[in-house]
Structures are given as C-alpha cells and as structure tokens.
Design an enzyme around this catalytic site. Sequence first.
Site, short mmCIF file in Angstrom:
data_model
loop_
_atom_site.label_atom_id
_atom_site.label_comp_id
_atom_site.label_asym_id
_atom_site.label_seq_id
_atom_site.Cartn_x
_atom_site.Cartn_y
_atom_site.Cartn_z
CB SER A 190 -2.82 47.25 15.61
OG SER A 190 -2.55 46.44 14.65
CG HIS A 218 -5.44 47.75 18.93
ND1 HIS A 218 -4.99 48.34 19.21
CD2 HIS A 218 -4.68 46.92 18.37
CE1 HIS A 218 -3.73 48.21 19.24
NE2 HIS A 218 -3.32 47.36 18.87
CE LYS A 249 -3.01 46.36 21.08
NZ LYS A 249 -2.99 44.23 21.32
C1 LIG Z 1 -1.96 43.31 20.89
C2 LIG Z 1 -2.88 42.55 20.45
C3 LIG Z 1 -2.35 41.19 20.40
C4 LIG Z 1 -1.43 40.09 21.33
O1 LIG Z 1 -1.96 40.89 23.25
P1 LIG Z 1 -1.57 40.72 24.42
O2 LIG Z 1 -2.66 40.26 25.23
O3 LIG Z 1 -0.46 41.29 25.04
O4 LIG Z 1 -1.05 38.91 23.49
C5 LIG Z 1 -3.36 39.96 19.84
N1 LIG Z 1 -4.08 40.57 18.91
C6 LIG Z 1 -4.46 42.07 18.44
C7 LIG Z 1 -5.52 42.06 17.83
C8 LIG Z 1 -4.02 43.09 19.17
O5 LIG Z 1 -3.62 44.12 18.92
#
Ligand SMILES: *Cc1c(COP(=O)(O)O)cnc(C)c1O
Length: 415
Positions: A190, A218, A249
């Site tokens: 990220s 992502h 996301k």
């Molecule tokens: C954003 C993210 C998460 C968390 O996701 P949520 O559904 O908001 O808990 C987990 N792993 C990665 C790689 C992320 O970028």
Amino acid sequence: MAYSNKAKEFYGTELTGIKNNGLLKEERFIKSPQRANIKVEYPVGSETKEVLNFCANNYLGLSSHPEVIAAAHKGLDERGFGLSSVRFICGTQDIHDELEKKLSEFLKMEDTILFPSCMEANAALFDVTLDKEDAMISDRLVHASIVDGMRLCKAQLFNYKHSNMEHLEEKLQETQSCRFRMIITDGVFSMDGDIAKLDKICDLADKYDAIVMVDDSHSTGFMGKNGRGTHEHCGVMDRVDVITTTLGKAMGGATGGCVSGPKEIVGMCRQRARPYLFSNTVPPAIVAASIKIIDMISKNNERRDKLEANALYFREEIKKRGLDIKEGTHPIVPVMLYNAKLAQNMAKDLYAEGIYVIGFFFPVVAQGQARIRVQISADHEREHLDKAINAFAKVGEKYKILGKKKDEIIAMYGL
Ligand SMILES: *Cc1c(COP(=O)(O)O)cnc(C)c1O
C-alpha cells in the site's frame, strides 16, 4: 472508580509525547459522500471547502455510485438493518450465501467465507489453518492486519526481505522440516503501490511444497484484465491457494472482507474462525450492494479500464512536470519528498489549491522516505487529473524541487 490520577497522568503524558513528536493523527470532517469532489472541514472548526479527493481507496468510484446506493436501499428495505446475530446462530440470510458464491466466481476460487472486514479475515486464517509444527513465511512489508493475524497463530514465524526471492528461498530451505508452510504476502503493497512477484512466489511454492496466501485488498476489482486481482495480473490465477481481501476499498468502500480458497480451508474457517463465530454478521444493505458491485464489474471492464488509463496519464504527466515518483502502474502514486516536514507543507499547500492529499512519513513509511501518496480513481475526470497535476507543479515550483532527484531533494531539505 479506579481510573486513578496515576493512570490519567500516564496516558496524558503519552499523548503529549505523540503530539510533541509531530506524530499526532488528526481527523478531518468530510461533509459529503465519498467521491472525486468532496466537502471538507479542515482543520475542524474552519470553513468547509470543496476539494478534489486524491487520497481515498475509492479506486473504481463505486463508494457513492447511484446504482450501488439503490441496491443498498433495496437490501435495507427487503432484509432489514441488522441481524442481531452471528452467522451460525441466526445471522445468515440467503444473500450472504449468494455474495460468497459471487466472490468465489469473481476471484476464480473454489469457496469463500465473508468476514466483517479483511482485518478479521487475516485474524482468522492463520490461526485456523496452521499450528506449532507449521511455518508462516511472510514478506517484511505485509499489512499490519497480517502481522496481527500471525501473532494470533502458534506457527513459527519467518520473514523475507521485501520482494526478495532469494531470501524467500532461503527461508523455504530453512523450514523444510515443518508440516505445512505458508508464504504470506500482500498482492499490492500500500505505501509504494508495487506488486508482489507472484509468478516467482508460485514457482518457489511449487518447488518447496508451500501454500501461497495473498492479501489482495489493494487489487480486488481492478488489477488484471478483468479486475480479479494480482493473481490475474501476474498470470497465476490457478496457482495462488488462498486470497484474503476487503470490500472496503475498490468494492464499494463500506466494510466487509473474505477468505477465498480451497473448500477445506474455507470450511475450517466456518468451524473455527473466532472473528466469524464471535462477531456479528455483515449487514444486509452492504451485502446487497456488494452483490450489485460484483454484477456491475463482471458485466464490463469500463471502470477498471478508465482507472488504468487515469493512473497511466497521471503518472506520465506528473513525471513530465519534474516530480519524483516511484515507478509502477498502480493507481497508488507515491510522490517522493524524503523529508517529513516538506511532505506535510506540500500537502497543506496542495489543500489550499483544492487538492486533498496527505503527507506520509515515519513511522508509516521508513525514515527518510516521506512522500505524498496520491490515489487515482475511476471517478476522476481528465480535468480533475489536470488540476492536480498543475497544482503539484505549482507547489513543487515553490519548494524548488521540480526536476530534482532524490539526492538533490535531500541535500536541500535533509531527511
Ligand atoms: C486495507 C487493508 C486491510 C484492511 O481491510 P479492512 O476490510 O478495512 O479491515 C487488510 N489488508 C490490506 C493489505 C489492506 O490494504
């Protein structure tokens, strides 16, 4: 009451320390739906301002899409607000099963189990599938939720230098005597927007008989020609064993996550995963909207194609204007500034220009790697991108960093 002065003082001092080190995280109020142009009150108490949003994970622009909102309304009307139960007692509706099947079909995996979030999917997976005689071998830059998930599991912990395949191979050799080994990585990382070398990881997994687990938060919805994720992008769709991902996301951005993979692993999660057994079910409005989203993005690739074109355009143009970015193709575009104060000041000036971006610095990224992380969306139109590019050029000019490389920027501003 036992909240003593001693405790009060201790926490107060901690918080003051965080603030004095310039590490205090402050919230800003958004007073509109999440989309390309948002209304923001920042700092809180100041006048509300319309700005272009370049820091959301709203990759496909679905967070406030009218069809998604309509589907959520329908789910709310037809299935209620909440289920007041965990899944296995009385919290499963037919639409939960439908969404799980659709996720399996979209990700091209055998089976899927929903979780309230990907954080909870990661909290479940390792603990449920691995034990003392097993090994978890993770990339050093995996997401915090994976780190926490691994902490909950008794398997032995190994890690390899970021995307370093020789080092991964060493760890696989070291762990030959373990019963099961799981290679654990983010699909896309990220902070840099770089993509895991899944083809090489799968080769090594074959050679050393290891399970491959990818957190594709992502990527799901837009990486790969049909948006299925990094396994599609890297041409290893039938070689990744387990995927965890988020619905928070690109997939509408509300909440929810899943584990997707072989039916035995998903089955074990249904029997033993604590966040599944002891936390509430995903609410119907979100489930109904998520089903709609999968239908929308399965029908055509318009949104992911537009996102790809937008990311490419932004990357090319911002480079032409002389800003220093991390190379790649992902809609995460890190504009490198190296110095924390410079990243903060530039983000503030960009906000004054109507561009909402955030400076990232230690401890979110490594010391001396401060940056502004730009995130591109399919919701952005060309004029939005141009406005941001022009604003970056104007602010970059003010700080005299245009055309400057890493060493020159560091020479001017320090680390
Ligand atoms: C954003 C993210 C998460 C968390 O996701 P949520 O559904 O908001 O808990 C987990 N792993 C990665 C790689 C992320 O970028």
